[in-house]
Design a protein around this motif. Structure first.
Motif, mmCIF file in Angstrom:
data_model
loop_
_atom_site.group_PDB
_atom_site.id
_atom_site.type_symbol
_atom_site.label_atom_id
_atom_site.label_comp_id
_atom_site.label_asym_id
_atom_site.label_seq_id
_atom_site.Cartn_x
_atom_site.Cartn_y
_atom_site.Cartn_z
ATOM 1 N N HIS A 288 -19.841 18.633 6.975
ATOM 2 C CA HIS A 288 -20.163 20.008 6.590
ATOM 3 C C HIS A 288 -20.486 20.839 7.831
ATOM 4 C CE1 HIS A 288 -20.742 17.803 2.826
ATOM 5 N NE2 HIS A 288 -20.563 18.960 2.211
ATOM 6 N N ALA A 289 -19.995 22.053 7.840
ATOM 7 C CA ALA A 289 -20.332 23.013 8.898
ATOM 8 C C ALA A 289 -21.478 23.886 8.401
ATOM 9 C CB ALA A 289 -19.122 23.869 9.242
ATOM 10 N N GLU A 290 -22.574 23.878 9.159
ATOM 11 C CA GLU A 290 -23.757 24.646 8.752
ATOM 12 C C GLU A 290 -23.475 26.144 8.805
ATOM 13 O OE1 GLU A 290 -28.408 25.240 10.204
ATOM 14 O OE2 GLU A 290 -27.192 23.607 11.004
ATOM 15 N N VAL A 291 -22.746 26.566 9.839
ATOM 16 C CA VAL A 291 -22.347 27.967 10.012
ATOM 17 C C VAL A 291 -20.876 27.985 10.401
ATOM 18 C CG1 VAL A 291 -24.654 28.743 10.692
ATOM 19 C CG2 VAL A 291 -23.047 27.959 12.444
ATOM 20 N N ALA A 330 -17.750 28.025 7.221
ATOM 21 C CA ALA A 330 -18.905 27.191 6.890
ATOM 22 C C ALA A 330 -18.629 26.424 5.600
ATOM 23 C CB ALA A 330 -20.145 28.066 6.744
ATOM 24 N N GLU A 332 -17.701 22.725 3.534
ATOM 25 C CA GLU A 332 -17.026 21.435 3.636
ATOM 26 C C GLU A 332 -15.966 21.419 4.735
ATOM 27 O OE1 GLU A 332 -15.430 20.691 -0.234
ATOM 28 O OE2 GLU A 332 -17.341 19.933 -1.047
ATOM 29 N N GLU A 453 -25.471 15.194 9.124
ATOM 30 C CA GLU A 453 -25.589 15.862 7.831
ATOM 31 C C GLU A 453 -24.808 17.172 7.860
ATOM 32 O OE1 GLU A 453 -29.121 17.606 4.950
ATOM 33 O OE2 GLU A 453 -29.564 15.979 6.335
ATOM 34 N N THR A 454 -24.971 17.928 8.943
ATOM 35 C CA THR A 454 -24.178 19.135 9.181
ATOM 36 C C THR A 454 -23.908 19.251 10.678
ATOM 37 O OG1 THR A 454 -26.138 20.547 9.461
ATOM 38 C CG2 THR A 454 -25.179 20.393 7.239
ATOM 39 N N ASN A 456 -23.232 22.208 13.831
ATOM 40 C CA ASN A 456 -23.434 23.620 14.144
ATOM 41 C C ASN A 456 -23.156 23.820 15.630
ATOM 42 O OD1 ASN A 456 -24.396 26.195 14.760
ATOM 43 N ND2 ASN A 456 -26.174 26.039 13.403
ATOM 44 N N GLN A 458 -22.531 27.004 16.896
ATOM 45 C CA GLN A 458 -22.646 28.442 17.135
ATOM 46 C C GLN A 458 -23.257 28.695 18.516
ATOM 47 O OE1 GLN A 458 -25.503 30.993 14.820
ATOM 48 N NE2 GLN A 458 -23.585 31.874 14.050
#
Length: 468
Positions: A288-291, A330, A332, A453-454, A456, A458
């Motif tokens: 998963h991509a948090e952002v 952001a 899946e 879990e994720t 990020n 950015q």
């Protein structure tokens, strides 16, 4: 009496209409609209010619990983009614070009390729098309790098020789004397197309590709030659009108048409795309991509980190073209996303390099361009660009630092992790022997993302740009 008819016909005006694309990179989702555009133009102009300037494949795993790699693209191009394509460097990827030639209902035109009998590649250097009595001669060329081959893994072009595009085109000037219109399908890039036009004004039109340069309708003629090109993945297509009088081209016009926002779609082609897209494997969620990932560099730095996170490497190097998407939303991250990022089936490779060797690899591969400068993991790369360059792309120097900003030890030996494409090129810069880790880079990336879990990235940036 017959001579009077011939004189009357010679004095008449005529038009050639062309629908041109380039660098489609397997954007099959845009084909319902592309087909509608082609059908609408063909209703108005029954002799419409449809040409591609190459790189029809690589970029969408739905097409790239089909049972016969890229067959969905060929089937859809057949449905549109393409007349011809030249070869792009990525059309050699994955070694499935020979079977695709036999499945294509259009011609492959490329004058600077010399395949061996064993390669199974059969193309023609030129072809003459009849557009309602007007003879349209077409030449094709593909980009060739400093190693004497297109930018693809060397294994993909074994048994094939290539010649310099510009020198090759010079051999076909006679085509302009035999035809009413002479066109170059060019996969060599916008700047190289301008050089081609300056050198060969007997060309009427260059349909370009490779650099994904979005041109506009007010693009000036270059030495009398019209050059067209669009951004990649069917963002736009070009409708070209060439007006002839007395057997010579008198005016040239290019209209750029948005594809994905086009209001009409062809339902049959929508059904074909839906059929090709039905593969549960691509829907598997790996993380998963948090952002959102808002730029290609953020994705590339994640790939650099995956090379180090899944191996015991010290430094990672990824070529800028090693990542094939510019953003990621952001939520899946699926296998389709992974294989869109990295569609090349590259192996993960390990090299023992000194700091001085690493610096040489980066500067040599970049060829003086910030765009081509590889991205890195485990270190920070400072790129010094020429402040006088309006594009801020002219690279003057490269410096390396540790992640905490300290001086980089160029005398130390490092374990460097990269992909097999880069590893095939690096030995031509320095004396080294790459070693395969026997795992594909896409699998490395999948495993890395799956450990969190994720993810990020950015604002992550290990490329510092300084103007001097």
């Amino acid at each position: 009496m017959s001579w009077m008819i011939a004189i009357a016909a010679y004095g008449q005006k005529g038009e050639v209409h062309i629908l041109a694309v380039n660098d489609m990179h397997a954007a099959i989702e845009a084909f319902p609209q592309l087909t509608a555009i082609a059908d609408s133009l063909r209703t108005l102009y029954p002799s419409l010619l449809v040409f591609s300037a190459g790189d029809n494949r690589t970029g969408n795993p739905i097409s790239d990983m089909y049972r016969v790699s890229s067959y969905p693209m060929i089937a859809l191009m057949n449905q549109v009614g393409f007349d011809a394509t030249t070869l792009g460097n990525h059309d050699f990827d994955v070694k499935s070009l020979p079977p695709l030639l036999g499945l294509s209902h259009f011609s492959y035109i490329c004058a600077n390729i010399y395949p061996s009998e064993e390669s199974g590649i059969r193309v023609m250097p030129t072809r003459v098309f009849d557009a309602d009595g007007i003879k349209v001669g077409v030449i094709g060329v593909v980009q060739v790098n400093q190693q004497g081959r297109p930018d693809t893994h060397p294994d993909n072009v074994q048994g094939i020789k290539f010649s310099d595009p510009q020198k090759t085109v010079a051999k076909y000037k006679d085509l302009s004397h035999k035809c009413d219109v002479t066109i170059l399908l060019s996969h060599i890039g916008y700047e190289a197309d301008i050089e081609m036009a300056e050198k060969y004004p007997w060309l009427d039109l260059i349909i370009g590709g490779h650099t994904h340069t979005q041109l506009t309708a007010d693009e000036p003629l270059h030495n009398g030659v019209l050059i067209t090109q669009n951004k990649n993945k069917l963002a736009k297509v070009t409708h070209i009108t060439l007006t002839l009088k007395n057997g010579r081209v008198k005016s040239k016009k290019a209209e750029y048409i948005d594809v994905k926002s086009h209001s009409k779609k062809v339902s049959l082609v929508e059904a074909m795309v839906a059929h090709f897209s039905e593969n549960p494997y691509f829907k598997q969620v790996v993380g998963h991509a948090e952002v959102p990932f808002k730029c290609r560099d953020e994705i590339t730095f994640m790939m650099c980190d995956s090379f180090l996170g899944e191996t015991d490497g010290d430094i990672s190097i990824v070529n800028n073209g090693g990542v094939r998407i510019d953003s990621l939303q952001a939520g899946e991250i699926t296998m389709k996303d992974i294989l869109s990022i990295d569609p090349f089936y590259n192996e993960t490779m390990e090299l023992e390099l000194s700091g001085e060797d690493i610096l040489k690899v980066l500067t040599t591969y970049s060829r003086g361009s910030l765009y081509h400068l590889p991205r890195v993991g485990g270190i920070i790369c400072e790129a010094i660009v020429d402040k006088e360059d309006p594009d801020k792309d002219r690279l003057k120097n490269v410096r390396l630092k540790t992640l905490d900003g300290q001086e980089f030890d160029i005398h130390k030996t490092y374990k460097v992790i990269t992909n097999s494409y880069m590893a095939s090129i690096i030995p031509s810069f320095i004396d080294c022997t790459p070693h395969s880790l026997n795992i594909e880079t896409s699998k490395i990336l999948t495993n890395f993302i799956g450990r969190f879990e994720t993810v990020n990235y950015q604002g992550v940036n290990r490329l510092l740009v300084t103007e001097e």
